[in-house]
Design an enzyme around this catalytic site. Structure first.
Site, PDB file in Angstrom:
ATOM      1  N   LYS A 116       0.823  -1.210   0.000  1.00 48.24           N
ATOM      2  CA  LYS A 116       0.000   0.000   0.000  1.00 48.24           C
ATOM      3  C   LYS A 116       0.863   1.268   0.000  1.00 48.24           C
ATOM      4  CE  LYS A 116      -3.725  -2.065   2.738  1.00 48.24           C
ATOM      5  NZ  LYS A 116      -4.707  -2.542   1.780  1.00 48.24           N
ATOM      6  N   LYS A 158      -2.342   1.369   8.971  1.00 50.49           N
ATOM      7  CA  LYS A 158      -2.599   0.236   8.083  1.00 50.49           C
ATOM      8  C   LYS A 158      -1.320  -0.538   7.833  1.00 50.49           C
ATOM      9  CE  LYS A 158      -6.143   2.033   4.950  1.00 50.49           C
ATOM     10  NZ  LYS A 158      -6.410   2.347   3.538  1.00 50.49           N
ATOM     11  N   GLY A 165      -8.850  -6.261   5.558  1.00 51.12           N
ATOM     12  CA  GLY A 165      -9.084  -5.498   6.786  1.00 51.12           C
ATOM     13  C   GLY A 165      -8.129  -5.822   7.922  1.00 51.12           C
ATOM     14  N   ARG A 297      -6.759  -8.350  -9.475  1.00 52.75           N
ATOM     15  CA  ARG A 297      -7.396  -9.661  -9.674  1.00 52.75           C
ATOM     16  C   ARG A 297      -8.873  -9.434  -9.937  1.00 52.75           C
ATOM     17  NH1 ARG A 297     -10.218  -9.385  -4.870  1.00 52.75           N
ATOM     18  NH2 ARG A 297      -9.038  -8.605  -3.109  1.00 52.75           N
TER      19      ARG A 297
HETATM   20  P1  ADP Z   1     -12.618  -7.943  -1.600  1.00 48.19           P
HETATM   21  O1  ADP Z   1     -12.504  -6.469  -1.607  1.00 48.19           O
HETATM   22  O2  ADP Z   1     -12.791  -8.510  -2.968  1.00 48.19           O
HETATM   23  O3  ADP Z   1     -13.548  -8.512  -0.598  1.00 48.19           O
HETATM   24  P2  ADP Z   1     -10.426  -8.821   0.097  1.00 48.19           P
HETATM   25  O4  ADP Z   1      -9.043  -8.280   0.015  1.00 48.19           O
HETATM   26  O5  ADP Z   1     -11.201  -8.530   1.315  1.00 48.19           O
HETATM   27  O6  ADP Z   1     -11.159  -8.340  -1.209  1.00 48.19           O
HETATM   28  O7  ADP Z   1     -10.361 -10.403  -0.108  1.00 48.19           O
HETATM   29  C1  ADP Z   1     -11.017 -11.063  -1.138  1.00 48.19           C
HETATM   30  C2  ADP Z   1     -11.221 -12.479  -0.775  1.00 48.19           C
HETATM   31  O8  ADP Z   1      -9.989 -13.140  -0.842  1.00 48.19           O
HETATM   32  C3  ADP Z   1     -11.774 -12.690   0.618  1.00 48.19           C
HETATM   33  O9  ADP Z   1     -13.163 -12.773   0.645  1.00 48.19           O
HETATM   34  C4  ADP Z   1     -11.162 -14.008   1.000  1.00 48.19           C
HETATM   35  O10 ADP Z   1     -12.001 -15.065   0.578  1.00 48.19           O
HETATM   36  C5  ADP Z   1      -9.912 -14.069   0.182  1.00 48.19           C
HETATM   37  N1  ADP Z   1      -8.738 -13.739   0.958  1.00 48.19           N
HETATM   38  C6  ADP Z   1      -8.361 -12.560   1.449  1.00 48.19           C
HETATM   39  N2  ADP Z   1      -7.192 -12.659   2.091  1.00 48.19           N
HETATM   40  C7  ADP Z   1      -6.831 -13.961   2.001  1.00 48.19           C
HETATM   41  C8  ADP Z   1      -5.718 -14.708   2.471  1.00 48.19           C
HETATM   42  N3  ADP Z   1      -4.735 -14.141   3.166  1.00 48.19           N
HETATM   43  N4  ADP Z   1      -5.676 -16.021   2.184  1.00 48.19           N
HETATM   44  C9  ADP Z   1      -6.646 -16.605   1.493  1.00 48.19           C
HETATM   45  N5  ADP Z   1      -7.728 -15.947   1.034  1.00 48.19           N
HETATM   46  C10 ADP Z   1      -7.821 -14.651   1.279  1.00 48.19           C
HETATM   47  P1  ADP Z   2      -7.772  -3.967   2.657  1.00 47.14           P
HETATM   48  O1  ADP Z   2      -6.536  -4.258   1.903  1.00 47.14           O
HETATM   49  O2  ADP Z   2      -7.804  -4.644   3.977  1.00 47.14           O
HETATM   50  O3  ADP Z   2      -9.001  -4.162   1.821  1.00 47.14           O
HETATM   51  P2  ADP Z   2      -8.165  -1.090   2.355  1.00 47.14           P
HETATM   52  O4  ADP Z   2      -7.068  -0.085   2.394  1.00 47.14           O
HETATM   53  O5  ADP Z   2      -8.760  -1.406   1.039  1.00 47.14           O
HETATM   54  O6  ADP Z   2      -7.658  -2.411   3.050  1.00 47.14           O
HETATM   55  O7  ADP Z   2      -9.308  -0.602   3.352  1.00 47.14           O
HETATM   56  C1  ADP Z   2     -10.371  -1.431   3.743  1.00 47.14           C
HETATM   57  C2  ADP Z   2     -11.512  -0.606   4.329  1.00 47.14           C
HETATM   58  O8  ADP Z   2     -11.073   0.198   5.436  1.00 47.14           O
HETATM   59  C3  ADP Z   2     -12.122   0.384   3.388  1.00 47.14           C
HETATM   60  O9  ADP Z   2     -13.074  -0.212   2.554  1.00 47.14           O
HETATM   61  C4  ADP Z   2     -12.728   1.387   4.339  1.00 47.14           C
HETATM   62  O10 ADP Z   2     -13.911   0.896   4.905  1.00 47.14           O
HETATM   63  C5  ADP Z   2     -11.720   1.467   5.455  1.00 47.14           C
HETATM   64  N1  ADP Z   2     -10.738   2.536   5.238  1.00 47.14           N
HETATM   65  C6  ADP Z   2      -9.567   2.416   4.609  1.00 47.14           C
HETATM   66  N2  ADP Z   2      -8.892   3.584   4.572  1.00 47.14           N
HETATM   67  C7  ADP Z   2      -9.636   4.490   5.219  1.00 47.14           C
HETATM   68  C8  ADP Z   2      -9.484   5.875   5.543  1.00 47.14           C
HETATM   69  N3  ADP Z   2      -8.401   6.564   5.208  1.00 47.14           N
HETATM   70  N4  ADP Z   2     -10.470   6.485   6.225  1.00 47.14           N
HETATM   71  C9  ADP Z   2     -11.568   5.797   6.597  1.00 47.14           C
HETATM   72  N5  ADP Z   2     -11.777   4.496   6.335  1.00 47.14           N
HETATM   73  C10 ADP Z   2     -10.825   3.828   5.651  1.00 47.14           C
END
Ligand code: ADP
Ligand code: ADP
Ligand code: MG
Length: 658
Positions: A116, A158, A165, A297
């Site tokens: 990130k 983060k 998350g 992806r």
């Molecule tokens: P999205 O925004 O599409 O929900 P996420 O980053 O939350 O993306 O993850 C997408 C999916 O990938 C999750 O619902 C989970 O099933 C899978 N996933 C995320 N992290 C992992 C991990 N470390 N190992 C295996 N599967 C993962």
């Molecule tokens: P991940 O790789 O776990 O998906 P993201 O950076 O995409 O992490 O953030 C996941 C979620 O966290 C976002 O969808 C949002 O709900 C919250 N979030 C992330 N960054 C911020 C921010 N700067 N301020 C408020 N909420 C945030």
């Protein structure tokens, strides 16, 4: 075009990829762990290769075994799905080195977007707005605390390598910073093997809006509009929609333009998603969104984009990987209506969304009412090894209201038993005022969790219907209404699930009343008429009031889904209830599903009230079925040793003399 591809994933996404491959005439190879030998994704593919024990680190993350499987089966390309190895640049490289095609972006693009902090620097250079914050090398706690002060609280810590998350902590004031940093670091280290963090300004009333992009190897990059994923629990998406509510042409142009620039800056190819955090404190603004990360992806929620564009994103991925040009130019990509996706999980919303496991003794997903993407079937087990998602329900409508109506109906018509799910929670959520108004931010679910998981109140109609269904008194169409069961009143004790390990008891009395059923309960007395419309859909009339509801029945339980509420009942004492309904009647029905152990009578035999006529075995116990009154046996409808359904007619008496 490839003649055969290997799908390096499991669950719904592996099934979904196999569906498109089949439609394109491409053969498919599944890989599976020992726990998944009979999983749906294995059945969905033409061939399957076992790659190791249940834990993902021993199977779905074993790159070398997956490559061996591809070589052994002659697959020409590998689709990684999402999660697992999909965003692992070393895997993408290894696939290419093995002489195969990776159905995804170039390893260099995955690497550029993988962290990130590094990706944010790159995006700044490409003129993409980035959340204000610190994303540098210095990881000294005191220095980071200073940066947080400079950015201004609240801030978000983060994990640089974060996803799903994890390793993320909000800090509201300086006093909480040190502890939050320690927590984020240790979670990052254990989840990603890398404890680098970045600090970001926490955007107030944040909305999550992301843009689907697609690029080919010939220099074409397009976007497929945006998705709003602001309905989140613990930073994880629950409901997604396209287009985003309140989107204007001006904001869309700014956002999709930034997303396309982001993709071009890293030489992107294939499907990708650029996620933005958006200021949701007022209407959307062209200067009110900031780059969060790019997911290199296919995204879980890609079906809502497919619904509004009518396109197949997996087909596009495969074509791009085969060096074809994008099928459509930007101005040819349609946008029709509105789509919603709800993620049905095996989890308990009332227990902080704790994942649940167990066997799905019943799974009904109404694929005539909505698109259903699933990787499990009734009878399958949700194990602790993998993501607990059961299915995605995708509804499409002419406009946002129509999409919500379709989603409400599809959720009410769905039923899952045997495992705790978030189904009732989803039904509440799609009726939440903030969700319906499209004014939701990512904190909505957390704020309103109590209301979203509250136990609904029962109505006399619920009790009448549940009581009648559980005692076999409800007759399906075309015999509208209730089965006559003599003239006596039936006293029942209904148990209802009201929370984790919590139940409530309702005592009711049912009486037949002129083709209707009268129910007496703590809520008063009321008369109802019930008619089956089709399948689980019933209509209940009480006086001038007619309502529709879904009635789901399984072994010993009945679930009523109505008005966004879901109530599950069972009989506290099924045998006592069976005697109550048999009293004064002409027939003996099976009170539970079970086996007829013995039959003591034949047609023509005279019997006296209380005589044991048959013995059933149900729920590992024997139950005697007795004569409801003096009389003569008219019919014995079953043989000893057979399995019978709940409510099945076993023995009938000759009509009593008037
Ligand atoms: P999205 O925004 O599409 O929900 P996420 O980053 O939350 O993306 O993850 C997408 C999916 O990938 C999750 O619902 C989970 O099933 C899978 N996933 C995320 N992290 C992992 C991990 N470390 N190992 C295996 N599967 C993962
Ligand atoms: P991940 O790789 O776990 O998906 P993201 O950076 O995409 O992490 O953030 C996941 C979620 O966290 C976002 O969808 C949002 O709900 C919250 N979030 C992330 N960054 C911020 C921010 N700067 N301020 C408020 N909420 C945030
Ligand atoms: Mg994200």
């Amino acid at each position: 075009m490839f003649s055969k591809i290997l799908i390096a994933n499991r669950g719904e996404i592996a099934c979904r990829i196999a569906r498109t491959a089949r439609a394109m005439g491409i053969a498919t190879v599944a890989v599976h762990s020992e726990a998944d030998a009979r999983a749906q994704h294995v059945l969905a593919c033409d061939q399957a290769v076992a790659i190791g024990p249940a834990p993902v680190s021993d199977s779905y993350l074993k790159a070398d075994r997956i490559l061996d499987a591809a070589k052994a089966t002659g697959a020409a390309a590998i689709h990684p799905g999402y999660g697992f190895l999909s965003e692992n640049p070393n895997f993408a490289e290894a696939v290419a080195e093995a002489g195969l095609t990776f159905i995804g972006p170039p390893a260099s693009a995955i690497r550029a977007m993988g962290l990130k902090d590094a990706s944010k620097k790159l995006m700044e250079e490409a003129g993409v707005p980035v959340t204000p914050g610190y994303h540098g090398e210095n990881q000294e706690p005191d220095f980071l605390a200073e940066q947080a002060e400079k950015i201004g609280f609240p801030v978000l810590i983060k994990a640089s390598a974060g996803g799903g998350g994890k390793g993320m902590r909000r800090v509201d004031d300086p006093s909480g910073f040190a502890a939050a940093l320690t927590f984020a670091r240790s979670e990052a280290a254990s989840s990603f093997g890398h404890d680098h963090v970045l600090i970001e300004k926490y955007i107030q009333n944040p909305r999550h809006i992301e843009v689907q992009v697609f690029a080919d190897a010939h220099g074409n990059t397009v976007h497929l509009y945006e998705r709003d994923c602001s309905a989140q629990r613990r930073h994880q998406k629950v409901i997604e929609e396209a287009p985003a509510p309140g989107m204007t042409p001006e904001v869309r142009e700014a956002m999709t333009g930034a997303a396309v620039r982001a993709a071009q800056a890293v030489g992107y190819q294939g499907a990708g998603t650029v996620e933005f955090i958006v200021d949701g404190s007022g209407p959307l603004r062209p200067d009110g969104f900031w780059f969060m990360e790019m997911n290199t992806r296919l995204q879980v929620e890609h079906p809502v984009t497919e619904a509004i564009t009518g396109l197949d994103l997996v087909e596009w991925q495969i074509r791009v990987a085969a060096s074809k040009t994008l099928p459509l130019a930007q101005d040819q990509i349609p946008l029709n209506g509105h789509a919603l996706e709800a993620r049905l999980y095996a989890e308990d919303p009332a227990r902080d969304f704790m994942p649940a496991t167990g066997r799905l003794t019943k799974l009904h997903l109404p694929d005539a009412l909505a698109r259903i993407d699933t990787g499990v079937a009734e009878g399958d087990t949700v194990t602790p090894h993998y993501d607990p998602m059961i299915a995605k329900v995708i509804a499409h409508g002419r406009d946002r209201g129509a999409a919500f109506s379709a989603m409400e109906t599809a959720l009410a018509a769905a039923d899952a038993q045997g495992v705790t799910t978030n189904l009732a929670f989803l039904e509440r959520l799609v009726r939440h005022d903030g969700v319906r108004a499209g004014t939701l931010d990512t904190g909505l679910i957390g704020r309103d969790l109590a209301a979203l998981t509250a136990t609904p109140e029962t109505t006399p109609a619920d009790l009448a219907l549940a009581g009648a269904a559980l005692t076999g008194l409800l007759t399906p169409a075309p015999l509208a209404g209730w089965r006559p069961w003599g003239t006596g009143a039936t006293h029942l004790e209904l148990t209802r699930a009201t929370g984790p390990d919590q139940v409530e008891i309702d005592e009711i009395t049912l009486r037949p009343a002129d083709g209707q059923i009268a129910v007496e309960s703590a809520g008063g007395e009321a008369c109802h008429r019930a008619t089956q419309i089709c399948g689980a859909l019933w209509q209940v009339t009480e006086g001038a009031r007619t309502r529709q509801l879904y009635l789901h029945q399984t072994n010993g339980t009945v679930t009523i889904a109505r008005d966004g509420h879901r109530l599950t009942f069972w009989l506290t004492d099924p045998m006592a209830a069976a005697e109550a309904t048999a009293h004064g009647g002409d027939s003996i029905a099976a009170p539970l599903p079970g086996i007829v152990k013995s039959l003591n009578v034949s047609p023509g035999d005279p019997v006296t009230a209380g005589d044991i006529l048959a013995v059933m075995e149900a729920m590992k116990m024997e139950h005697s079925l007795t004569a409801p009154r003096d009389g003569v046996i008219a019919e014995v409808a079953v043989r000893a040793g057979v399995q019978v359904e709940e409510g099945a007619l076993l023995i009938a008496l000759e009509p009593a003399d008037e």
